[in-house]
Design an enzyme around this catalytic site. Structure first.
Site, PDB file in Angstrom:
ATOM      1  N   HIS A 101     -89.544  -0.131 -43.524  1.00 49.12           N
ATOM      2  CA  HIS A 101     -88.410   0.621 -43.015  1.00 49.12           C
ATOM      3  C   HIS A 101     -88.008   0.037 -41.672  1.00 49.12           C
ATOM      4  O   HIS A 101     -88.866  -0.385 -40.904  1.00 49.12           O
ATOM      5  CB  HIS A 101     -88.771   2.112 -42.853  1.00 49.12           C
ATOM      6  CG  HIS A 101     -87.574   2.985 -42.751  1.00 49.12           C
ATOM      7  ND1 HIS A 101     -86.937   3.218 -41.564  1.00 49.12           N
ATOM      8  CD2 HIS A 101     -86.872   3.642 -43.704  1.00 49.12           C
ATOM      9  CE1 HIS A 101     -85.898   4.002 -41.789  1.00 49.12           C
ATOM     10  NE2 HIS A 101     -85.835   4.274 -43.070  1.00 49.12           N
ATOM     11  N   ASP A 151     -88.688   6.440 -50.806  1.00 47.80           N
ATOM     12  CA  ASP A 151     -88.274   6.017 -52.145  1.00 47.80           C
ATOM     13  C   ASP A 151     -89.446   5.640 -53.035  1.00 47.80           C
ATOM     14  O   ASP A 151     -89.291   5.489 -54.236  1.00 47.80           O
ATOM     15  CB  ASP A 151     -87.320   4.830 -52.036  1.00 47.80           C
ATOM     16  CG  ASP A 151     -86.030   5.244 -51.381  1.00 47.80           C
ATOM     17  OD1 ASP A 151     -85.581   6.358 -51.674  1.00 47.80           O
ATOM     18  OD2 ASP A 151     -85.506   4.493 -50.557  1.00 47.80           O
TER      19      ASP A 151
HETATM   20  N1  CMC Z   1     -92.218  -6.189 -49.072  1.00 47.90           N
HETATM   21  C1  CMC Z   1     -92.683  -7.332 -48.512  1.00 47.90           C
HETATM   22  N2  CMC Z   1     -92.372  -7.744 -47.271  1.00 47.90           N
HETATM   23  C2  CMC Z   1     -91.540  -6.982 -46.551  1.00 47.90           C
HETATM   24  C3  CMC Z   1     -91.021  -5.764 -47.055  1.00 47.90           C
HETATM   25  C4  CMC Z   1     -91.386  -5.383 -48.357  1.00 47.90           C
HETATM   26  N3  CMC Z   1     -90.913  -4.248 -48.887  1.00 47.90           N
HETATM   27  N4  CMC Z   1     -90.227  -5.201 -46.125  1.00 47.90           N
HETATM   28  C5  CMC Z   1     -90.234  -6.020 -45.064  1.00 47.90           C
HETATM   29  N5  CMC Z   1     -91.035  -7.098 -45.312  1.00 47.90           N
HETATM   30  C6  CMC Z   1     -91.337  -8.185 -44.382  1.00 47.90           C
HETATM   31  C7  CMC Z   1     -90.163  -9.146 -44.269  1.00 47.90           C
HETATM   32  O1  CMC Z   1     -90.287 -10.233 -45.174  1.00 47.90           O
HETATM   33  C8  CMC Z   1     -90.274  -9.592 -42.841  1.00 47.90           C
HETATM   34  O2  CMC Z   1     -91.261 -10.589 -42.757  1.00 47.90           O
HETATM   35  P1  CMC Z   1     -91.134 -11.772 -41.650  1.00 47.90           P
HETATM   36  O3  CMC Z   1     -91.194 -11.091 -40.327  1.00 47.90           O
HETATM   37  O4  CMC Z   1     -92.304 -12.626 -41.946  1.00 47.90           O
HETATM   38  O5  CMC Z   1     -89.810 -12.430 -41.920  1.00 47.90           O
HETATM   39  C9  CMC Z   1     -90.790  -8.362 -42.090  1.00 47.90           C
HETATM   40  O6  CMC Z   1     -91.495  -7.594 -43.091  1.00 47.90           O
HETATM   41  C10 CMC Z   1     -89.697  -7.499 -41.487  1.00 47.90           C
HETATM   42  O7  CMC Z   1     -88.740  -7.221 -42.505  1.00 47.90           O
HETATM   43  P2  CMC Z   1     -87.170  -7.156 -42.257  1.00 47.90           P
HETATM   44  O8  CMC Z   1     -86.453  -7.420 -43.542  1.00 47.90           O
HETATM   45  O9  CMC Z   1     -86.806  -8.018 -41.093  1.00 47.90           O
HETATM   46  O10 CMC Z   1     -87.019  -5.649 -41.848  1.00 47.90           O
HETATM   47  P3  CMC Z   1     -85.690  -4.799 -41.866  1.00 47.90           P
HETATM   48  O11 CMC Z   1     -85.875  -3.745 -40.859  1.00 47.90           O
HETATM   49  O12 CMC Z   1     -84.483  -5.681 -41.713  1.00 47.90           O
HETATM   50  O13 CMC Z   1     -85.621  -4.185 -43.344  1.00 47.90           O
HETATM   51  C11 CMC Z   1     -85.989  -2.762 -45.203  1.00 47.90           C
HETATM   52  C12 CMC Z   1     -86.032  -2.909 -43.673  1.00 47.90           C
HETATM   53  C13 CMC Z   1     -86.178  -1.308 -45.576  1.00 47.90           C
HETATM   54  C14 CMC Z   1     -84.588  -3.206 -45.717  1.00 47.90           C
HETATM   55  C15 CMC Z   1     -87.100  -3.653 -45.825  1.00 47.90           C
HETATM   56  O14 CMC Z   1     -88.381  -3.222 -45.391  1.00 47.90           O
HETATM   57  C16 CMC Z   1     -87.039  -3.676 -47.352  1.00 47.90           C
HETATM   58  O15 CMC Z   1     -86.295  -4.494 -47.921  1.00 47.90           O
HETATM   59  N6  CMC Z   1     -87.816  -2.784 -48.030  1.00 47.90           N
HETATM   60  C17 CMC Z   1     -87.734  -2.646 -49.474  1.00 47.90           C
HETATM   61  C18 CMC Z   1     -86.518  -1.821 -49.837  1.00 47.90           C
HETATM   62  C19 CMC Z   1     -86.727  -0.352 -49.539  1.00 47.90           C
HETATM   63  O16 CMC Z   1     -87.733   0.231 -49.889  1.00 47.90           O
HETATM   64  N7  CMC Z   1     -85.691   0.267 -48.916  1.00 47.90           N
HETATM   65  C20 CMC Z   1     -85.687   1.707 -48.656  1.00 47.90           C
HETATM   66  C21 CMC Z   1     -85.674   2.055 -47.225  1.00 47.90           C
HETATM   67  S1  CMC Z   1     -85.997   3.797 -46.951  1.00 47.90           S
HETATM   68  C22 CMC Z   1     -84.695   4.654 -47.632  1.00 47.90           C
HETATM   69  C23 CMC Z   1     -83.388   4.379 -46.978  1.00 47.90           C
HETATM   70  O17 CMC Z   1     -83.294   4.318 -45.749  1.00 47.90           O
HETATM   71  O18 CMC Z   1     -82.407   4.293 -47.706  1.00 47.90           O
END
Ligand code: CMC
Length: 429
Positions: free
Chosen positions: A306, A364
């Site tokens: 998140h 989720d």
């Molecule tokens: N599985 C594996 N690695 C992950 C995941 C994951 N679910 N989420 C983040 N990472 C890694 C990512 O690869 C990155 O690694 P590095 O620093 O080595 O590049 C690091 O963690 C930080 O991730 P980010 O993408 O920069 O983080 P963000 O804040 O931009 O994204 C997120 C947040 C929710 C989009 C992301 O964690 C994700 O894609 N999660 C899966 C989708 C999900 O469950 N979304 C629902 C969110 S809660 C409900 C809502 O708000 O709608």
């Protein structure tokens, strides 16, 4: 006491920027005068360090795993409150008295039907249309059906549009479901409460008596409370941005629904369940964990991570408990998806990669299993999120419109494209 400032120097120009403190949480550096003083913008794609507005509605402490609506902890609201009470709280800022609650419930209930012409609108969709596509279109289309509540400068019209959306979005959601499965639309039954009525509109058929299961209704009501608002997330920011131009409220909420659909946001509940189904058995989990950690593989563990929570999502804890309650009530023992989910959670929470990146299960992760057990197809999961979040979007939109300092949202950019060049005739290229 002198006001706190932050000093910034660039290209020999110095500027003292005001620091503003909130009631809790980090303060902000007010950079509004920066461009005028230095000729520079700030650069923060994805808004990781940018507060886009001032708000009094929802507070999240991502490190501690705290979520407050108008100051009230989500755990207390989910345990003791109901969804419409939460709606009132988000919209009005205070918990309602008994009389206020009765009046609010009455007003929402009296708006649950949609214009009969909407039925024809629905029939224009293909039967295999994704229900979120139907939601984006039908909520946007409300502005074509309710002209008398689109003047955003009239507080009464704003209030009527708000009530209409809180009341009609579940009706449209249930219609999207019915259309999808090829069953007749079911009209709302106003003797039922909000969530029981929604279950009735989704699962009853004209040829049989349908009795709402109170345990399932309570569980769904709690799911709605958990999803009701989440401060300036992507869809809420979309609603605010759309609303900042003066667009009508139905169009703004449709914009929010469109944004919510994405798998990084509301679409994650659908994606998480599909992922659990794809994994299928506990022995395949290590393969998926390895893929999630592989930089060359776009796969992510859906329902994990998140932007704000760097701790267990407090909503996920309540959701996990609700999942067990629903499965117990329905007599579903040894659910293979739940087994995969629990083991996946256990492994991920003890894995170095997930620990280091502070990736915890989010709401989720468990909501899909619960909604599936209740009988909803995966394509409806994000629709249910939209039903619940409608009130959050409206509360945030209303707060913005009522702010006397409100201006159109218009971010700037760092331009890295071609510099000025002259047009070349097509024969010369
Ligand atoms: N599985 C594996 N690695 C992950 C995941 C994951 N679910 N989420 C983040 N990472 C890694 C990512 O690869 C990155 O690694 P590095 O620093 O080595 O590049 C690091 O963690 C930080 O991730 P980010 O993408 O920069 O983080 P963000 O804040 O931009 O994204 C997120 C947040 C929710 C989009 C992301 O964690 C994700 O894609 N999660 C899966 C989708 C999900 O469950 N979304 C629902 C969110 S809660 C409900 C809502 O708000 O709608």
């Amino acid at each position: 006491m002198t006001a706190k400032t932050a000093a910034l120097s660039v290209d020999g120009k110095s500027v003292d920027l005001k620091v503003r403190e909130g009631t809790i949480g980090p303060g902000v550096i007010d950079i509004a005068p920066l461009y005028k003083e230095t000729g520079m913008f700030t650069f923060d794609p994805g808004f990781t360090a940018t507060a886009s507005c001032e708000s009094k509605i929802t507070y999240i402490d991502g490190d501690q795993g705290i979520l407050l609506y108008r100051g009230y902890p989500i755990e207390q609201l989910a345990e003791h409150g109901d969804f419409l009470e939460t709606c009132y709280l988000l919209l009005e800022g205070e918990l309602p008295t008994k009389a206020q609650k009765a009046d609010f419930d009455y007003r929402v209930t009296r708006h649950t039907m949609v214009h009969e012409q909407m039925l024809r609108f629905f029939h224009g969709f293909r039967r295999d249309a994704h229900p979120m596509a139907i939601m984006v279109a039908s909520v946007g289309a409300l502005s074509a059906f309710y002209h008398d509540s689109t003047d955003i400068n009239d507080p009464t019209q704003r209030m009527i549009a708000s009530m209409r959306m809180i009341a009609k979005v579940p009706t449209l959601a249930a219609m999207a479901y019915k259309y999808h499965v090829g069953q007749p639309f079911v009209y709302p039954k106003n003797e039922l409460d909000y969530t029981a009525n929604f279950l009735h509109m989704c699962f009853s058929v004209p040829c049989e008596e349908y009795k709402v299961n109170p345990v399932l209704a309570r569980a769904l009501d709690r799911i709605f409370i958990l999803h009701a608002d989440h401060e300036q997330n992507a869809s809420t920011s979309t609603v605010r941005l759309a609303g900042s131009s003066g667009a009508n409220p139905f169009a703004c909420i449709a914009a929010g629904i469109a944004c919510l659909w994405g798998p990084s946001h509301g679409g994650a509940n659908e994606a998480a369940l599909k992922m659990l189904e794809e994994i299928g058995t506990v022995d395949r989990i290590p393969e998926y964990i390895a893929r999630a950690k592989d930089k060359n593989d776009p796969f992510r563990l859906m329902g994990f991570g998140h932007r704000v929570y760097k701790n267990y999502d407090p909503r996920a804890r309540i959701m996990q408990k609700t999942t067990h309650e629903v499965l117990n009530e329905l007599g579903i023992k040894d659910d293979p998806l739940l087994e995969v989910a629990m083991e996946l959670e256990r492994i991920a929470l003890s894995d170095e990669y997930f620990i280091e990146k502070k990736l915890y299960p989010n709401i989720d992760f468990y909501s899909g299993i619960t909604l599936k057990a209740m009988g909803f197809p995966t394509s409806m999961f994000t629709v249910l999120f939209a039903v619940a979040r409608t009130v959050g979007w409206i509360a945030q939109w209303k707060e913005m419109i009522e702010d006397p300092g409100q201006r159109i949202g218009r971010p700037r950019q760092l331009y890295t494209g071609a510099t000025r060049r002259d047009y070349v005739d097509i024969n010369m290229r």
